[in-house]
Design a protein around this motif. Sequence first.
Motif, PDB file in Angstrom:
ATOM      1  N   LYS A  40       0.812  -1.194   0.034  1.00 54.80           N
ATOM      2  CA  LYS A  40      -0.078  -0.132   0.045  1.00 54.80           C
ATOM      3  C   LYS A  40       0.749   1.273   0.126  1.00 54.80           C
ATOM      4  CE  LYS A  40      -3.931   0.701   0.364  1.00 54.80           C
ATOM      5  NZ  LYS A  40      -4.942   0.947  -0.861  1.00 54.80           N
ATOM      6  N   VAL A  41       0.696   2.242  -0.994  1.00 53.90           N
ATOM      7  CA  VAL A  41       1.250   3.372  -0.758  1.00 53.90           C
ATOM      8  C   VAL A  41       0.251   4.523  -0.456  1.00 53.90           C
ATOM      9  CG1 VAL A  41       2.276   5.204  -2.447  1.00 53.90           C
ATOM     10  CG2 VAL A  41       2.647   2.792  -2.735  1.00 53.90           C
ATOM     11  N   THR A  42       0.740   5.391   0.550  1.00 54.85           N
ATOM     12  CA  THR A  42       0.098   6.441   1.003  1.00 54.85           C
ATOM     13  C   THR A  42       0.647   7.780   0.915  1.00 54.85           C
ATOM     14  OG1 THR A  42       0.835   6.306   3.181  1.00 54.85           O
ATOM     15  CG2 THR A  42      -1.135   4.962   2.734  1.00 54.85           C
ATOM     16  N   SER A  43       0.186   8.912   1.286  1.00 51.18           N
ATOM     17  CA  SER A  43       0.914  10.064   0.971  1.00 51.18           C
ATOM     18  C   SER A  43       2.109  10.173   1.962  1.00 51.18           C
ATOM     19  CB  SER A  43       0.019  11.267   1.555  1.00 51.18           C
ATOM     20  OG  SER A  43      -0.452  11.358   2.655  1.00 51.18           O
ATOM     21  N   GLU A  44       2.442   9.190   3.255  1.00 48.98           N
ATOM     22  CA  GLU A  44       3.372   9.093   4.028  1.00 48.98           C
ATOM     23  C   GLU A  44       4.422   7.980   3.385  1.00 48.98           C
ATOM     24  OE1 GLU A  44       1.638   8.298   7.733  1.00 48.98           O
ATOM     25  OE2 GLU A  44       0.868  10.103   7.913  1.00 48.98           O
ATOM     26  N   THR A  45       4.194   7.450   2.378  1.00 46.65           N
ATOM     27  CA  THR A  45       4.984   6.477   1.783  1.00 46.65           C
ATOM     28  C   THR A  45       6.291   7.299   0.901  1.00 46.65           C
ATOM     29  OG1 THR A  45       3.325   4.982   1.385  1.00 46.65           O
ATOM     30  CG2 THR A  45       5.414   4.487   0.347  1.00 46.65           C
ATOM     31  N   LEU A  46       7.208   7.926   1.743  1.00 50.16           N
ATOM     32  CA  LEU A  46       8.197   8.708   1.168  1.00 50.16           C
ATOM     33  C   LEU A  46       9.714   7.843   1.194  1.00 50.16           C
ATOM     34  CD1 LEU A  46       7.653  11.988   3.293  1.00 50.16           C
ATOM     35  CD2 LEU A  46       6.659  11.094   1.250  1.00 50.16           C
ATOM     36  N   PHE A  47      10.271   7.947  -0.022  1.00 49.45           N
ATOM     37  CA  PHE A  47      11.603   7.187  -0.302  1.00 49.45           C
ATOM     38  C   PHE A  47      12.496   7.607   0.758  1.00 49.45           C
ATOM     39  CE2 PHE A  47      15.781   6.537  -1.889  1.00 49.45           C
ATOM     40  CZ  PHE A  47      15.501   5.326  -2.791  1.00 49.45           C
ATOM     41  N   ASN A  48      13.296   6.454   1.111  1.00 49.20           N
ATOM     42  CA  ASN A  48      14.417   6.255   1.828  1.00 49.20           C
ATOM     43  C   ASN A  48      15.162   5.181   1.432  1.00 49.20           C
ATOM     44  OD1 ASN A  48      13.875   4.208   4.061  1.00 49.20           O
ATOM     45  ND2 ASN A  48      12.080   5.544   4.374  1.00 49.20           N
ATOM     46  N   GLU A  49      16.398   5.110   1.712  1.00 48.70           N
ATOM     47  CA  GLU A  49      17.420   4.006   1.397  1.00 48.70           C
ATOM     48  C   GLU A  49      16.824   2.582   2.092  1.00 48.70           C
ATOM     49  OE1 GLU A  49      19.305   3.786  -1.306  1.00 48.70           O
ATOM     50  OE2 GLU A  49      19.218   5.856  -1.910  1.00 48.70           O
ATOM     51  N   GLU A  50      16.681   2.705   3.448  1.00 48.84           N
ATOM     52  CA  GLU A  50      16.374   1.705   4.246  1.00 48.84           C
ATOM     53  C   GLU A  50      15.216   0.896   3.339  1.00 48.84           C
ATOM     54  OE1 GLU A  50      15.609   0.287   8.800  1.00 48.84           O
ATOM     55  OE2 GLU A  50      15.882   2.193   8.405  1.00 48.84           O
ATOM     56  N   GLN A  51      14.021   1.793   3.171  1.00 45.39           N
ATOM     57  CA  GLN A  51      12.974   1.086   2.852  1.00 45.39           C
ATOM     58  C   GLN A  51      12.964   0.791   1.208  1.00 45.39           C
ATOM     59  OE1 GLN A  51       8.749   2.935   3.957  1.00 45.39           O
ATOM     60  NE2 GLN A  51       9.330   3.937   1.995  1.00 45.39           N
ATOM     61  N   GLY A  52      13.839   1.476   0.538  1.00 48.79           N
ATOM     62  CA  GLY A  52      13.962   1.192  -0.982  1.00 48.79           C
ATOM     63  C   GLY A  52      12.769   1.639  -1.790  1.00 48.79           C
ATOM     64  N   TYR A  53      11.863   2.381  -1.623  1.00 48.60           N
ATOM     65  CA  TYR A  53      10.774   3.036  -2.376  1.00 48.60           C
ATOM     66  C   TYR A  53      10.194   4.009  -1.786  1.00 48.60           C
ATOM     67  CZ  TYR A  53       7.881   0.287   0.587  1.00 48.60           C
ATOM     68  OH  TYR A  53       6.889  -0.363   1.643  1.00 48.60           O
ATOM     69  N   GLY A  54       9.364   4.767  -2.409  1.00 50.12           N
ATOM     70  CA  GLY A  54       8.555   5.714  -2.032  1.00 50.12           C
ATOM     71  C   GLY A  54       8.514   7.058  -2.975  1.00 50.12           C
ATOM     72  N   TYR A  55       7.639   8.004  -2.627  1.00 44.92           N
ATOM     73  CA  TYR A  55       7.640   9.140  -3.314  1.00 44.92           C
ATOM     74  C   TYR A  55       8.683   9.900  -3.143  1.00 44.92           C
ATOM     75  CZ  TYR A  55       2.228   8.616  -3.731  1.00 44.92           C
ATOM     76  OH  TYR A  55       1.258   8.240  -4.130  1.00 44.92           O
ATOM     77  N   ASP A  56       9.265  10.517  -4.208  1.00 42.47           N
ATOM     78  CA  ASP A  56      10.809  11.194  -4.310  1.00 42.47           C
ATOM     79  C   ASP A  56      10.845  12.370  -4.913  1.00 42.47           C
ATOM     80  OD1 ASP A  56      13.300  10.996  -4.059  1.00 42.47           O
ATOM     81  OD2 ASP A  56      13.968   9.556  -5.387  1.00 42.47           O
ATOM     82  N   LEU A  57      11.357  13.279  -4.671  1.00 40.65           N
ATOM     83  CA  LEU A  57      12.000  14.414  -5.336  1.00 40.65           C
ATOM     84  C   LEU A  57      11.129  15.629  -4.970  1.00 40.65           C
ATOM     85  CD1 LEU A  57      12.986  13.076  -8.801  1.00 40.65           C
ATOM     86  CD2 LEU A  57      14.520  13.608  -6.731  1.00 40.65           C
ATOM     87  N   GLN A  58       9.766  15.248  -5.139  1.00 41.48           N
ATOM     88  CA  GLN A  58       8.719  16.157  -5.030  1.00 41.48           C
ATOM     89  C   GLN A  58       7.807  15.898  -3.829  1.00 41.48           C
ATOM     90  OE1 GLN A  58       9.484  19.452  -6.856  1.00 41.48           O
ATOM     91  NE2 GLN A  58       7.769  19.348  -7.268  1.00 41.48           N
ATOM     92  N   PRO A  59       6.984  16.782  -3.445  1.00 42.56           N
ATOM     93  CA  PRO A  59       5.916  16.215  -2.314  1.00 42.56           C
ATOM     94  C   PRO A  59       5.265  15.194  -2.928  1.00 42.56           C
ATOM     95  CG  PRO A  59       5.768  18.386  -2.540  1.00 42.56           C
ATOM     96  CD  PRO A  59       6.495  18.214  -3.768  1.00 42.56           C
ATOM     97  N   SER A  65      -4.559  15.656  -6.116  1.00 39.11           N
ATOM     98  CA  SER A  65      -3.979  16.592  -6.542  1.00 39.11           C
ATOM     99  C   SER A  65      -3.593  16.638  -8.130  1.00 39.11           C
ATOM    100  CB  SER A  65      -2.626  16.966  -5.907  1.00 39.11           C
ATOM    101  OG  SER A  65      -1.772  17.898  -6.669  1.00 39.11           O
ATOM    102  N   ASN A  66      -3.592  17.495  -8.987  1.00 39.84           N
ATOM    103  CA  ASN A  66      -2.944  17.665 -10.195  1.00 39.84           C
ATOM    104  C   ASN A  66      -1.705  17.989 -10.552  1.00 39.84           C
ATOM    105  OD1 ASN A  66      -5.681  16.833 -11.007  1.00 39.84           O
ATOM    106  ND2 ASN A  66      -6.173  19.053 -11.481  1.00 39.84           N
ATOM    107  N   GLN A  67      -0.907  17.937  -9.506  1.00 37.06           N
ATOM    108  CA  GLN A  67       0.539  18.333  -9.463  1.00 37.06           C
ATOM    109  C   GLN A  67       1.301  17.239  -9.806  1.00 37.06           C
ATOM    110  OE1 GLN A  67       1.785  21.717  -9.358  1.00 37.06           O
ATOM    111  NE2 GLN A  67      -0.322  21.906  -9.341  1.00 37.06           N
ATOM    112  N   PRO A  68       2.243  17.173 -10.579  1.00 35.10           N
ATOM    113  CA  PRO A  68       3.378  16.053 -11.004  1.00 35.10           C
ATOM    114  C   PRO A  68       3.804  15.552  -9.517  1.00 35.10           C
ATOM    115  CG  PRO A  68       4.466  18.260 -11.828  1.00 35.10           C
ATOM    116  CD  PRO A  68       2.744  18.505 -11.377  1.00 35.10           C
ATOM    117  N   PHE A  69       4.141  14.183  -9.839  1.00 39.17           N
ATOM    118  CA  PHE A  69       4.799  13.466  -8.701  1.00 39.17           C
ATOM    119  C   PHE A  69       5.820  12.337  -9.014  1.00 39.17           C
ATOM    120  CE2 PHE A  69       0.740  11.552  -9.312  1.00 39.17           C
ATOM    121  CZ  PHE A  69       1.198  10.174  -9.296  1.00 39.17           C
ATOM    122  N   PHE A  70       6.541  12.172  -8.219  1.00 39.90           N
ATOM    123  CA  PHE A  70       7.774  11.053  -8.558  1.00 39.90           C
ATOM    124  C   PHE A  70       7.800  10.018  -7.730  1.00 39.90           C
ATOM    125  CE2 PHE A  70       9.166  15.009 -10.303  1.00 39.90           C
ATOM    126  CZ  PHE A  70       9.845  14.900 -11.605  1.00 39.90           C
TER     127      PHE A  70
END
Length: 426
Positions: A40-59, A65-70
């Motif tokens: 499951k991915v939520t708005s709190e799933t932010l990338f970090n090296e230990e986890q190895g996945y998540g939202y990155d670079l931008q909010p 939202s209609n804003q781009p995301f990574f």
Amino acid sequence: MRKLVCTLGLLLCASTFYTQAQVYKFDFTSDKKVKEGYTKVTSETLFNEEQGYGYDLQPAWDGKSNQPFFFSVNVPDGNYKVTVTLGSKDSAGNTTVRAESRRLFIENLPTKKGETLVESFTVNKRNMYINGKQKVKIKPREKNKLNWDEKLTLEFNGDAPRITSLVIERTDKVPTIFLCGNSTVVDYDNEPWAAWGQMFPRWFTDGIAIANYAESGESANTFIGAGRLKKALTQMKKGDYLFMEFGHNDQKQKGPGKGAFYSFMYNLKIYIDEARSRGAYPVLVTPTQRRRFDKNGKIMNTHLDYPDAIRWLAEKENVPLIDLNEISRTLYEAMGEDGSKHAFVHYPANTYPGQTKELKDNSHSNTFGAYELAKCIIEGMKKADLDAVKFLKKDYKGFNPARPDRFEDFKWNLCPFTEIDKPDGN
């Protein structure tokens, strides 16, 4: 015996984990129930090296939202089939998907409220390590490029990006087109710069991968010296392709033994021989034209005898040729001297953040110009009768460079990052 059994057991467990780690599944829906086998991915799933996945670079994306995301996932080097389910049960969407350094894969895909569409494409991921002791000598400006890190990064853009699920799985059997070249080929991370290599994947199915190793300022010999070719060769296999577009920067090299029919030929022969020794197919590409017109509205030759040298070598070595020099001449002359500005980085001051001066570059493409040149390359592939054209998507309808697309009809949602400094080379 017990020690041997334990050792084998550990190796088996490690092997099983490694195999499982080659498939990554993510659920982006707001549903409380998670799809079986998915994370499951939520708005709190932010990338970090230990986890190895998540939202990155931008909010992080909140699902509305209609804003781009990574979104990034740490993966080993190789080719990965990416399957995205786009759309939302709650709202209409319009989604563009790019990967790594702004490689275009899905373009302005509309979905109605409640509608989802499944799309797949193949991404090549690499880092800078050639082997245990060697690594590619990247330039300072490349240190933050998404092409050279440990992550596979996806950019979700468009008027209203919407995603419900993402699956990333290792695929080793698909053929790969390796691109070698300079600033006219490279994947650019930042607006407003672009090159045909990063638009090229848009038109291909998941049955083939595009691996763009090009970099600004490179010549045929410096590309080899930096270890870029050597790195590409570590991934190359039988049935792959090696495209080479050089000449822009090579023509500036002076001195004994230098020149189009001397050192340039010698270096290109290395690419050809290395590809063939691995059962791959070398393909020569003449340099794309600069935007320089004469008083009669015709493109002037600025590449000296380098295009002719490439044509000669292609015939001598029986290597397929994509004559981008001639195709792009037709393209720019059809656009005209004024119209062709829309294909290059020509922007008045203050068009982009921090841009206090006019941008006026007649060598480097913008996104529209790169998009048109990618189609020129495909038409060159068709003329050369390359088998790889069988992987073209059904929505590729062909392209006549004498009748370019209208700039006014081209839609590109800007990525959040810009760069005012001109690329290396000219």
